[in-house]
Design a protein around this motif. Structure first.
Motif, PDB file in Angstrom:
ATOM      1  N   CYS A  98      20.502 -21.063  23.975  1.00  0.00           N
ATOM      2  CA  CYS A  98      19.846 -21.048  25.291  1.00  0.00           C
ATOM      3  C   CYS A  98      20.849 -21.578  26.310  1.00  0.00           C
ATOM      4  N   SER A  99      21.146 -20.787  27.333  1.00  0.00           N
ATOM      5  CA  SER A  99      22.141 -21.211  28.326  1.00  0.00           C
ATOM      6  C   SER A  99      21.682 -22.457  29.076  1.00  0.00           C
ATOM      7  N   LEU A 100      20.359 -22.594  29.220  1.00  0.00           N
ATOM      8  CA  LEU A 100      19.831 -23.766  29.926  1.00  0.00           C
ATOM      9  C   LEU A 100      20.038 -25.031  29.082  1.00  0.00           C
ATOM     10  N   ASN A 126      13.494 -27.018  26.993  1.00  0.00           N
ATOM     11  CA  ASN A 126      14.727 -26.245  26.722  1.00  0.00           C
ATOM     12  C   ASN A 126      15.930 -27.182  26.655  1.00  0.00           C
ATOM     13  N   CYS A 184      19.219 -21.414  33.864  1.00  0.00           N
ATOM     14  CA  CYS A 184      19.146 -20.341  32.856  1.00  0.00           C
ATOM     15  C   CYS A 184      19.776 -19.077  33.439  1.00  0.00           C
ATOM     16  N   HIS A 185      20.691 -18.452  32.716  1.00  0.00           N
ATOM     17  CA  HIS A 185      21.413 -17.291  33.247  1.00  0.00           C
ATOM     18  C   HIS A 185      20.496 -16.083  33.460  1.00  0.00           C
ATOM     19  N   VAL A 186      19.381 -16.013  32.732  1.00  0.00           N
ATOM     20  CA  VAL A 186      18.471 -14.869  32.887  1.00  0.00           C
ATOM     21  C   VAL A 186      17.675 -14.997  34.193  1.00  0.00           C
ATOM     22  N   HIS A 187      17.139 -16.180  34.420  1.00  0.00           N
ATOM     23  CA  HIS A 187      16.288 -16.372  35.599  1.00  0.00           C
ATOM     24  C   HIS A 187      17.080 -16.527  36.896  1.00  0.00           C
ATOM     25  N   GLU A 212      11.863 -21.006  36.825  1.00  0.00           N
ATOM     26  CA  GLU A 212      13.295 -21.154  36.534  1.00  0.00           C
ATOM     27  C   GLU A 212      14.138 -20.301  37.491  1.00  0.00           C
ATOM     28  N   CYS A 278      16.853 -11.728  27.790  1.00  0.00           N
ATOM     29  CA  CYS A 278      17.591 -12.891  27.291  1.00  0.00           C
ATOM     30  C   CYS A 278      18.284 -12.435  26.013  1.00  0.00           C
ATOM     31  N   MET A 281      17.203 -14.418  22.912  1.00  0.00           N
ATOM     32  CA  MET A 281      15.884 -14.075  22.354  1.00  0.00           C
ATOM     33  C   MET A 281      15.955 -12.773  21.561  1.00  0.00           C
TER      34      MET A 281
HETATM   35 FE1  SF4 Z   1      17.108 -20.100  27.532  1.00  0.00          FE
HETATM   36 FE2  SF4 Z   1      16.839 -17.428  27.300  1.00  0.00          FE
HETATM   37 FE3  SF4 Z   1      14.747 -18.950  28.074  1.00  0.00          FE
HETATM   38 FE4  SF4 Z   1      16.850 -18.603  29.669  1.00  0.00          FE
HETATM   39  S1  SF4 Z   1      15.421 -17.041  28.973  1.00  0.00           S
HETATM   40  S2  SF4 Z   1      15.796 -20.511  29.310  1.00  0.00           S
HETATM   41  S3  SF4 Z   1      18.558 -18.548  28.203  1.00  0.00           S
HETATM   42  S4  SF4 Z   1      15.783 -19.003  26.101  1.00  0.00           S
END
Ligand code: SF4
Ligand code: 13P
Length: 322
Positions: A98-100, A126, A184-187, A212, A278, A281
């Protein structure tokens, strides 16, 4: 069994019905399969329980089966193991990080805490077990506001690691929590300009945003909320169209529970696809799930002493979430 790549890399026997075999093995192993809403559709289809981070922790805390297969990322399996030290907890690919969580190394967080004496430490779920062990109360995006609101108004608070969720909680509670600078790189990848354009093309759509996401994205939201809160909003709303600014795995459940409603993934800044996935995930596949049940590996292990410290703020969260 040596797990070299984070998962069991054994060939799948030719011609088997993978889904049926997973269910057979699950029964044989007396296991329960839990999946986060961001998992692949086919994993969600097979899971006994699907939930957001809070629900997965709550489910693990009361689970009776001796084996939990957690289809999610590493910190989710670690949280389950900390809550259930005597159970076997499997995450089918341990490299699902998880990047976070990575944005908050425990030694640096410890120095940050030392630099702010007299503060209560609140950490998002996280995080690694080592960060949780430095924490007074763990929160998720589902309960962060409620838990912060439950503390005395003059309590000094450190919040980590997500700067966007922290900033959001400050704005809705009126607090001035000191924030760790993680994300978080996704959000963080959504484009305000593309989102505004999409809304123009779909002016009847409601915009759903996970906290996020950065403030400019949150400001154009009709609803800001955790994965579960966004799902509930979509179910309860009279609207029939939604633009969804969070990981696209949640669209599976939204479409399943809201037939007849339209869900459009919010566009990221880069590229032309609208797939906000993600990558961590999505490392969990049916093949890895099958092998993990077959070989009962890879398991999550947490040092017992560390787990004893990390469980306290998680249990406090569960208590305050009732
Ligand atoms: Fe971590 Fe993926 Fe959730 Fe972002 S989406 S907080 S990288 S698990
Ligand atoms: P929730 O499951 O609390 O909505 O959090 C989203 C997330 O990024 C999980 O990793």
């Amino acid at each position: 069994m040596i797990v070299e790549k984070g998962y069991i890399d054994e060939p799948i026997p030719a011609g088997i019905d993978l889904k049926a075999e997973i269910l057979r093995l699950k029964k044989e192993r007396n296991a329960v399969i839990m999946a986060h809403y961001y998992q692949r559709d086919e994993i969600q289809e097979l899971a006994d329980h699907i939930g957001d981070s809070l629900a997965l922790a709550q489910l693990a805390a009361k689970e009776e089966a001796p084996v939990i297969v957690l289809c999610g990322v590493h910190f989710m399996g670690e949280t389950a193991k900390i809550l259930c030290p005597d159970k076997t907890v499997i995450v089918p690919d341990l490299s699902a990080g998880c990047s976070l969580a990575d944005s908050c190394p425990a030694d640096e967080f410890a120095a940050f805490i030392d630099a702010h004496p007299g503060h209560t430490v609140i950490s998002y779920v996280n995080t690694t077990a080592a960060v949780k062990a430095l924490t007074d109360i763990v929160v998720t995006s589902s309960n962060a506001q409620k838990i912060v609101d439950s503390l005395p108004a003059d309590e000094k608070i450190i919040f980590g690691p997500d700067r966007n969720l922290g900033n959001y909680i400050n704005s809705v509670t009126g607090r001035k929590m000191v924030l760790w600078d993680g994300a978080c790189h996704v959000h963080e990848q959504f484009s305000v300009a593309k989102l505004v354009q999409l809304k123009k093309e779909n002016d009847d759509a409601k915009i759903l945003v996970h906290p996020e996401c950065p403030k400019p994205i949150r400001l154009i939201a009709d609803k800001v909320g955790s994965t579960q809160a966004l799902l509930n909003f979509a179910i309860d709303s009279d609207a029939t169209k939604f633009i969804v600014a969070t990981e696209s795995g949640i669209l599976f459940k939204m479409r399943q529970l809201c037939p007849g409603k339209t869900f459009i993934p919010a566009p990221p800044e880069d590229g032309t696809c609208a797939c906000n996935e993600c990558n961590f995930m999505k490392l969990i596949t049916l093949e890895k799930l099958y092998n993990s049940l077959k070989f009962m590996a890879p398991t999550i292990e947490v040092d017992r002493e560390l787990a004893k410290r990390a469980v306290k703020p998680i249990r406090r969260m569960l208590e305050l979430s009732k």
